[in-house]
Write a protein that holds these residues in place. Structure first.
Motif, PDB file in Angstrom:
ATOM      1  N   VAL A 148       0.843  -1.386   0.091  1.00  0.00           N
ATOM      2  CA  VAL A 148       0.289   0.041  -0.083  1.00  0.00           C
ATOM      3  C   VAL A 148       0.503   1.361  -0.524  1.00  0.00           C
ATOM      4  N   SER A 149       1.820   1.271   0.843  1.00  0.00           N
ATOM      5  CA  SER A 149       2.538   2.408   0.344  1.00  0.00           C
ATOM      6  C   SER A 149       3.153   2.640  -0.528  1.00  0.00           C
ATOM      7  N   GLN A 150       3.014   1.791  -1.892  1.00  0.00           N
ATOM      8  CA  GLN A 150       3.331   2.077  -2.912  1.00  0.00           C
ATOM      9  C   GLN A 150       2.142   2.976  -4.032  1.00  0.00           C
ATOM     10  N   LEU A 151       0.891   2.949  -3.236  1.00  0.00           N
ATOM     11  CA  LEU A 151      -0.246   3.279  -4.014  1.00  0.00           C
ATOM     12  C   LEU A 151      -0.002   5.261  -4.144  1.00  0.00           C
ATOM     13  N   THR A 152      -0.608   5.541  -5.142  1.00  0.00           N
ATOM     14  CA  THR A 152      -1.743   6.941  -4.533  1.00  0.00           C
ATOM     15  C   THR A 152      -2.479   6.618  -4.111  1.00  0.00           C
ATOM     16  N   TYR A 153      -2.569   8.455  -4.035  1.00  0.00           N
ATOM     17  CA  TYR A 153      -3.948   9.096  -2.577  1.00  0.00           C
ATOM     18  C   TYR A 153      -4.988   8.010  -2.830  1.00  0.00           C
ATOM     19  N   ILE A 154      -5.124   8.608  -4.001  1.00  0.00           N
ATOM     20  CA  ILE A 154      -6.737   7.754  -4.334  1.00  0.00           C
ATOM     21  C   ILE A 154      -7.002   6.444  -4.507  1.00  0.00           C
ATOM     22  N   ASP A 155      -5.356   5.577  -5.010  1.00  0.00           N
ATOM     23  CA  ASP A 155      -6.034   4.165  -4.849  1.00  0.00           C
ATOM     24  C   ASP A 155      -6.414   3.348  -3.183  1.00  0.00           C
ATOM     25  N   THR A 156      -5.329   4.307  -2.109  1.00  0.00           N
ATOM     26  CA  THR A 156      -5.246   4.317  -0.973  1.00  0.00           C
ATOM     27  C   THR A 156      -6.567   4.406  -0.795  1.00  0.00           C
ATOM     28  N   LYS A 157      -7.572   4.651  -0.655  1.00  0.00           N
ATOM     29  CA  LYS A 157      -8.413   5.397  -0.709  1.00  0.00           C
ATOM     30  C   LYS A 157      -9.453   4.222  -0.564  1.00  0.00           C
ATOM     31  N   ARG A 158      -9.356   3.532  -2.354  1.00  0.00           N
ATOM     32  CA  ARG A 158     -10.219   2.716  -2.896  1.00  0.00           C
ATOM     33  C   ARG A 158     -10.057   1.349  -2.136  1.00  0.00           C
ATOM     34  N   VAL A 159      -8.389   1.200  -1.506  1.00  0.00           N
ATOM     35  CA  VAL A 159      -8.160   0.183  -0.591  1.00  0.00           C
ATOM     36  C   VAL A 159      -9.157  -0.155   0.581  1.00  0.00           C
ATOM     37  N   GLU A 160      -9.320   1.012   0.549  1.00  0.00           N
ATOM     38  CA  GLU A 160     -10.504   1.509   2.490  1.00  0.00           C
ATOM     39  C   GLU A 160     -12.083   0.824   1.457  1.00  0.00           C
ATOM     40  N   LEU A 161     -12.524   1.423   0.915  1.00  0.00           N
ATOM     41  CA  LEU A 161     -13.714   0.850   0.118  1.00  0.00           C
ATOM     42  C   LEU A 161     -13.629  -0.507  -0.297  1.00  0.00           C
TER      43      LEU A 161
END
Lengths: 248, 288, 308
Positions: free
Chosen positions: A143-156
């Motif tokens: 997850v540290s390699q992700l962009t901000y929106i992608d971390t939000k996608r992970v949470e969702l």
């Protein structure tokens, strides 16, 4: 609306109140979220919206009042028990699991949430949820390699992977740039069209107008208006509450 | 009746020690498990000065306190502040400071063993009986109690009234907001930590006048001080005093009526009850 | 089973077989060292199983160990030795569950303090009971020799590794990784974090009690100050952290060098072991926060040229 609302409330708040010492953060709040409904919880900063979500998800315990999930009280349950009964959430400040891959993050929801899966079944379902939110091809990334929106996608996706009865989104669209915001709104709209029940705290007015079936407006911890987005946003008291904030 | 008073006398000195730990844990946010060694060091200084030059432990307090203040200030700046700075979360700081202060505690015990050996230390200061309310008590316990009351009272007034005291209480309640209103948090945390060490060392000098100490008894006092602090509520001065008196009385009762070997077990039992029923402390508000 | 797991299994079987052959050397010194190392490996590995993911520092090892020792000491008159080991395990697990119930819902500081006092608490109670009954200590007379104790401990070590491996593959293991990353998230995805920690804490509780029960025949005469020595808890913490809690094999990497160092220091400077303990704590905090395992992994990463 793609799916008609039925008349059973999935989530009800009755007189929900939270006091911190002398401060009343949420004051005697009542509202219902119906099946397949997207409900917006809006209001100026500090009006108690996030606290309300925290009361529902069990992060905080109400000082008074009750919270019902499909008619059954969840008021005094702990967060994990509430999650198992079908309430999933995202956090205002993104919380992903830093030591894990995208797939493992999402699998957490699939393994321990409302519908519990294990092994290949959990992996398959987590993968499916990842694809739904647009993370296909990124499953093995940290997850540290992700962009901000992608971390939000992970949470969702983690929240969706538990197959919740109601999904709580705490400013899920906040902090996105204009392009990302467009993608984000489209994503939540797809969830809405699938017939999911969603309660969202949001500041982005465009998102509220285009996503919500109904809104509850809070100011200073109390409900000051309720109705469709167009109704509440033209309500003089709501306008005053928002403008009052800008004066201060 | 005499058990009650003996217990209260003991509790008064406990209050002083626990107050030291509370300053360090409640205000400076460091759980200092080497606290008991500071107490033993204070006691050793009193022992040594009394034997070498008949210096009263009451005077030793004035020498030990500034020395302990300086030493603890250094410990905070050199050893603990780097841990505070590198910690990503409260939990990590907690683990790091527990391990580091355990390390310090063992190093201190090791050094004291090297310097003084493993013998018990005691001396006879004011070991005269005095009568009070019809019973007799050891004068040294009375004197130590009175000195503890004076120090506790001064500390309480300082925390309540002085600007520095108020700032220290502010960093205990809300370190983030304290920074915003212009309080130099690292400096004040260092002062709170140093002051805590000074108070504990002073307590050690007083307690040595009526209890026997040896180089490795520190941990027992650390444990008791921790139990008192948690019982009284972290950061709560009045709660600490009440809890200390309670513990003193209870220990004295257990020692007198059941078995002197069970005092720590009794304190521990009290601790279990507190954890189960009032983990927020005797007077704390229940928060989520 | 993946190729990597198969390789690990073969390697650990070989290591176990090699360790089991130690008594064949015929050196009583090395056999004694072997018992000590096997004992600390068992204790430190099971300690790390709990403390690695949860970050709670348990100082209760001596308490569980002592309860196990007393299980053998009291039970040996009444029951066959082999039945005492599962009894000790059950007692240790129940005690750990009670401790966990009282403290694991609260912050880590409370847990440390509670476990720090636990051994002393049990010791004072047992001493008091013995005073009432007029006893000082208990004799444990068996025909078990050092060699038998050593093999029993090796068997226990194998069980601990097996348990660690199984836990890592289970829901509990996954839950613990999530708890280790973010407890708030763990609760909100539906993990009963308190229960997970209590269940996990029962593992070192049971293991330490069994280890104590196994070592009782070695001491022959059991008294409270011997069975509940607080130093044991601290040594276990140091060895586990020195090795590194991130890997199952981490603890043993700390146990072997520290045991050898400890023996050397206590042979030549018997009064300086406390100082050594203190310095070891400081080294761990300031120089080796992730233990030897962390050092090895950093080195491998540098050699492997980046990547994770």
């Amino acid at each position: 609306m793609a799916v008609p609302s039925s008349s059973t409330p999935v989530l009800s708040l009755r007189g929900a109140t939270k006091r911190f010492g002398g401060l009343v953060a949420v004051n005697n709040l009542d509202f219902d979220v119906m099946e397949h409904q997207v409900m917006g919880l809006i209001g100026p900063n500090g009006s108690g919206k996030s606290t309300t979500l925290n009361l529902i998800s069990g992060a905080l315990r109400p000082s008074a009042g009750s919270i019902l999930l499909r008619g059954a009280p969840i008021t005094h349950l702990r967060a994990h028990a509430i999650a198992r009964r079908g309430v999933a959430r995202t956090f205002q400040l993104v919380r992903v699991l830093p030591s894990m891959t995208v797939l493992e993050n999402i699998r957490a929801g699939a393994v321990f949430g409302h519908r519990r899966r294990w092994g290949h079944e959990a992996d398959a379902f987590a993968t499916q949820m990842a694809e739904k939110v647009g993370l296909a091809g990124k499953l093995a990334m940290r997850v540290s390699q992700l962009t901000y929106i992608d971390t939000k996608r992970v949470e969702l996706a983690r929240a969706l992977a538990s197959e919740p009865r109601v999904l709580l989104l705490d400013e899920w669209l906040a902090g996105l740039n204009p392009t990302e915001l467009g993608e984000g709104i489209a994503l939540v709209r797809r969830l809405r069209d699938e017939g999911r029940t969603i309660l969202l705290v949001e500041h982005v007015m465009d998102a509220i107008r285009s996503l919500c079936d109904a809104c509850v407006v809070m100011a200073a911890g109390a409900k000051i208006a309720e109705g469709t987005p167009d109704e509440v946003l033209s309500d003089p008291e709501v306008i005053r509450a928002y403008l009052g904030e800008e004066d201060a | 009746m005499d058990i009650l008073i003996t217990g209260l006398l003991l509790g008064g000195t406990y209050a002083l020690i626990a107050m030291g730990l509370n300053l360090q844990y409640g205000m400076a946010r460091i759980m200092n498990l080497a606290n008991g060694e500071m107490l033993v060091a204070g006691g050793f200084a009193a022992f040594w000065l009394y034997n070498a030059g008949q210096v009263s432990p009451l005077l030793t307090v004035f020498l030990v306190a500034p020395l302990a203040f300086a030493l603890n200030w250094l410990i905070y700046r050199v050893m603990l502040l780097p841990l505070v700075r590198r910690a990503k979360s409260r939990g990590q700081l907690e683990v790091d400071s527990i391990l580091a202060t355990f390390g310090l505690s063992f190093v201190a015990v090791g050094l004291m063993l090297m310097a003084f050996g493993g013998d018990y230390f005691s001396y006879s200061y004011l070991a005269r009986p005095v009568s009070f309310l019809g019973d007799t008590y050891a004068l040294n316990r009375m004197v130590a109690f009175l000195a503890a009351v004076v120090i506790c009272g001064a500390l309480y007034l300082w925390l309540e009234r002085s600007r520095a005291g108020m700032s220290i209480r502010a960093i205990a309640v809300a370190p983030e907001s304290a920074r915003l209103v212009g309080i130099d948090v690292p400096r004040l945390a260092a002062i709170a930590f140093a002051l805590g060490g000074a108070v504990t060392a002073a307590g050690g000098a007083l307690i040595s006048s009526f209890l026997t100490l040896d180089a490795s008894t520190g941990v027992v006092f650390t444990l008791k001080a921790l139990i008192i602090v948690i019982m009284g509520g972290v950061g709560d001065v009045r709660g600490t005093i009440v809890a200390a008196l309670l513990l003193g009385v209870m220990e004295t009762f257990v020692a007198a009526l059941i078995d002197p070997g069970l005092t720590l077990a009794a304190a521990y039992l009290l601790f279990i009850l507190i954890l189960l029923f009032r983990p927020q402390g005797l007077f704390g508000q229940r928060t989520t | 089973m993946t190729g990597q797991e198969l390789r690990a299994l073969i390697l650990s079987t070989l290591a176990l077989a090699a360790a089991a052959a130690l008594p064949a050397l015929g050196s009583s010194y090395w056999l004694t060292m072997g018992v000590t190392i096997a004992m600390y490996t068992v204790l430190a590995t099971s300690w790390a199983l709990f403390s690695g993911p949860t970050h709670y520092i348990s100082l209760a090892t001596a308490a569980f160990f002592g309860v196990g020792t007393y299980t053998t000491a009291i039970g040996i008159e009444l029951l066959p030795y082999w039945t005492l080991l599962p009894i000790a395990a059950a007692l240790g697990a129940v005690m750990a569950a009670l401790v966990g119930f009282a403290t694991l819902r609260l912050s880590g500081v409370y847990f440390v303090i509670f476990t720090l006092g636990l051994a002393e608490f049990v010791r004072q109670i047992i001493t008091w009971v013995q005073n009432l009954t007029g006893q000082k200590g208990l004799y444990v007379l068996t025909d078990l020799t050092e060699k038998h104790i050593y093999w029993q401990l090796l068997g226990l070590a194998a069980l601990v590794y097996l348990a660690g491996w199984l836990i890592a593959r289970s829901r509990l293991g996954f839950a613990l990784r999530i708890i280790g990353d973010d407890e708030e998230v763990a609760r909100h995805v539906g993990i009963d974090t308190a229960l997970a920690k209590i269940v996990l804490f029962m593992v070192p509780g049971a293991v330490a009690a069994v280890a104590g029960a196994m070592l009782a025949p070695r001491y022959i005469y059991i008294e409270p100050s011997l069975a509940f020595t607080p130093m044991l808890s601290f040594q276990v913490v140091i060895m586990a952290l020195l090795g590194g809690t991130g890997r199952l094999w981490g603890a043993v990497v700390g146990v072997i060098p520290f045991t050898l160092l400890w023996e050397a220091i206590s042979a030549s400077f018997p009064n300086q072991t406390t100082l050594l303990l203190g310095v070891a704590f400081l080294v761990i905090v300031y120089l080796l926060p992730r233990g030897f395992v962390g050092l090895l992994e950093d080195a491998r990463r540098r050699l492997g040229g980046g990547g994770w």
